[in-house]
Design an enzyme around this catalytic site. Structure first.
Site, PDB file in Angstrom:
ATOM      1  N   LYS A 154     -15.327   4.459   5.403  1.00  0.00           N
ATOM      2  CA  LYS A 154     -14.135   4.339   6.237  1.00  0.00           C
ATOM      3  C   LYS A 154     -14.188   5.375   7.361  1.00  0.00           C
ATOM      4  CE  LYS A 154     -10.155   3.210   4.776  1.00  0.00           C
ATOM      5  NZ  LYS A 154      -8.822   3.213   4.155  1.00  0.00           N
ATOM      6  N   GLU A 201       0.852  -1.194   0.000  1.00  0.00           N
ATOM      7  CA  GLU A 201       0.000   0.000   0.000  1.00  0.00           C
ATOM      8  C   GLU A 201       0.883   1.238   0.000  1.00  0.00           C
ATOM      9  OE1 GLU A 201      -2.809   0.440   3.168  1.00  0.00           O
ATOM     10  OE2 GLU A 201      -3.763  -1.506   2.837  1.00  0.00           O
ATOM     11  N   GLU A 216      -9.324   9.799   5.044  1.00  0.00           N
ATOM     12  CA  GLU A 216      -9.484   8.345   4.997  1.00  0.00           C
ATOM     13  C   GLU A 216     -10.475   7.903   3.930  1.00  0.00           C
ATOM     14  OE1 GLU A 216      -7.786   5.908   6.657  1.00  0.00           O
ATOM     15  OE2 GLU A 216      -6.518   7.612   7.158  1.00  0.00           O
ATOM     16  N   GLU A 270     -13.700   5.531  -0.559  1.00  0.00           N
ATOM     17  CA  GLU A 270     -14.536   4.602   0.216  1.00  0.00           C
ATOM     18  C   GLU A 270     -15.256   5.378   1.318  1.00  0.00           C
ATOM     19  OE1 GLU A 270     -12.444   0.648   0.954  1.00  0.00           O
ATOM     20  OE2 GLU A 270     -10.780   1.873   0.215  1.00  0.00           O
TER      21      GLU A 270
END
Length: 499
Positions: free
Chosen positions: A318, A261, A324, A315
């Protein structure tokens, strides 16, 4: 023909080069309630020629969607499953039988990550990690897949007690009880050490010590490791070398490192001022170039490394700060958050990170959200009534690959756009064309700009350096034979790499 042997020998001498190459993948997180279906995601991934994808579980719908796509998947075992996976081999055998074997090898699964960043979890699952990994490996052995699917686990930089200077990199001693058997497992099974690296957090949490340019690969000031004299121009390399030195300190010098990541958010809370689309584009573009060119790090120059960008989509579920929920390369509607050159060869200024644009500053490309029917009709019109020379997108020509409708239409749209004054109307194509300030050219496919001739064109002037030699024009067959044999040699070498 006398030149054939030495040229052939040169090809074989260089054969390791054909087998080399770092790779860029992308993480496909699904902590959201507005994402496209897995089959549409698979299409999006193929559209952008992404060959490596990481998911965090073994979702059956995702596995089915990526069948027969040629995309290599890294799948995951959640931390919540470490207990049952570590306790009983039968649990893992059943999981493999139900979740993996029915879809493999149509779905190309190459890695299984058992657990993720266990040192960051509140529950004490570290002790279960290696036993669970051993059981997963045993299940793969029973199925005869242990050499095709590698088993590992991912770590955050929290596994380190010290990361600066890089040469002083060291693992936290409190994790020694599971790290030593884990590293031994990885070496024995030739699996990589997987780590998640985020220069963004290093800058956000310590802006007084880390410059933004250093985090974005755009620094003009070097950081020198006082112990080794190695010169660092970016935070990514420094963090990666800290891992290298920590492994070397424990005498695990042969372990390969994979970055599972990394990335940069495009939006953040009020105090997260560095979370912008421009910074995200700069970081990821420069990172891709750094990786694809096999630059390596100061401690290991030229070292190959595989890197996964986080993340495919924003997303919305999250938790945490605004950033985030904004690491995505694409919005849930599959439009790009910002332009990104996946080839690592685009015209991006490596000093400023800015896009280098043409004299008129814009290009016209096909919209990734347009329907295939609309794109095909627009492409047919551009190459017909629009008088665009579309020879460059024909087989064996510079812009034929990738052989996708969007890619071919983009070349045709831009050619028409530049030929007709680069106006908004010239890029409409019934709503299927969009303007961009990032040069879409790649490899030898050059998208023309106003007043410039495209090297993607198939027409070759007598003065062109790529024009055929006069001897070939008069039917010099031996030269054709030599080139044909060398092509055969090349493909043999490529096949040996795949094998």
């Amino acid at each position: 023909m006398a030149t054939l042997l030495p040229l052939a020998l040169l090809f074989f001498a260089l054969s390791p080069v054909f087998c080399r190459g770092s790779t860029i993948g992308v993480c496909y997180g699904r902590n959201a309630d507005d994402l496209p279906t897995p089959d549409k995601v698979a299409q999006l991934v193929q559209l952008h020629n992404i060959k490596y994808v990481r998911i965090y579980d073994a979702n059956i719908q995702v596995l089915k969607a990526f069948a027969n796509t040629g995309v290599e998947l890294m799948i995951g075992v959640a931390n919540s499953d470490l207990l049952p996976f570590s306790q009983y081999q039968s649990n893992v055998d059943t999981w493999l039988k139900n979740n993996i074997l029915p879809y493999y090898p149509a779905t190309m699964i190459t890695y299984i990550t058992v657990g993720a960043e266990v040192t960051e979890t509140t529950a004490n699952v570290s002790a279960m990690l290696v036993p669970a990994m051993v059981n997963v490996l045993n299940a793969l052995k029973k199925a005869g897949l242990h050499k095709r699917i590698k088993v590992s686990t991912t770590h955050s930089l929290g596994v380190m007690s010290r990361s600066f200077p890089p040469s002083a990199g060291a693992f936290n001693s409190k994790y020694a009880f599971f790290l030593k058997p884990l590293l031994e497992f990885l070496v024995e099974n030739q699996s990589p050490f997987m780590v998640d690296i985020y220069p963004y957090y290093a800058y956000r949490d310590s802006a007084s010590n880390v410059s933004l340019n250093y985090a974005l690969f755009t620094s003009s000031q070097d950081v020198i490791d006082p112990n080794t004299g190695l010169v660092y121009t970016n935070m990514f390399d420094a963090q990666l070398d800290a891992i290298y030195f920590a492994l070397m300190a424990l005498n695990f010098k042969t372990l390969n490192i994979m970055v599972t990541e990394t990335g940069w958010p495009s939006k953040g809370a009020a105090k997260e001022t560095a979370a912008t689309p421009d910074n995200a584009q700069t970081y990821n573009t420069n990172l891709i170039r750094h990786v694809i060119n096999d630059t390596g790090t100061p401690a290991k120059p030229g070292e190959e490394i595989d890197v996964y960008l986080f993340s495919l989509f924003n997303e919305n579920r999250k938790p945490g700060l605004e950033s985030e929920r904004n690491w995505g390369l694409f919005y849930p509607d599959q439009t790009s958050v910002y332009s990104l050159d996946w080839t690592g060869r685009g015209n991006v200024d490596v000093v400023t990170g800015a896009n280098v644009t043409s004299s008129n500053g814009t290009w016209c490309v096909a919209s990734s959200t347009a329907s295939e029917l609309d794109l095909q009709n627009a492409l047919d019109w551009a190459c017909g009534a629009g008088n665009v020379d579309c020879s460059a997108v024909q087989p064996s020509q510079p812009c034929y690959q990738p052989d996708t409708l969007v890619s071919h239409a983009s070349y045709a749209f831009n050619s028409y756009y530049q030929m007709n004054g680069a106006t908004d109307v010239a890029c409409s194509f019934g709503g299927t064309g969009v303007k961009t300030t990032q040069d879409p050219s790649y490899d030898n496919c050059i998208f023309p700009t106003a007043g410039k001739t495209s090297s993607g064109s198939s027409s070759i002037s007598s003065s062109s350096p790529t024009a055929a030699p006069s001897s070939m024009a008069h039917g010099n067959r031996p030269m054709l034979v030599i080139e044909g044999l060398l092509l055969i040699i090349f493909f043999i070498l490529k096949l040996s790499c795949i094998a």
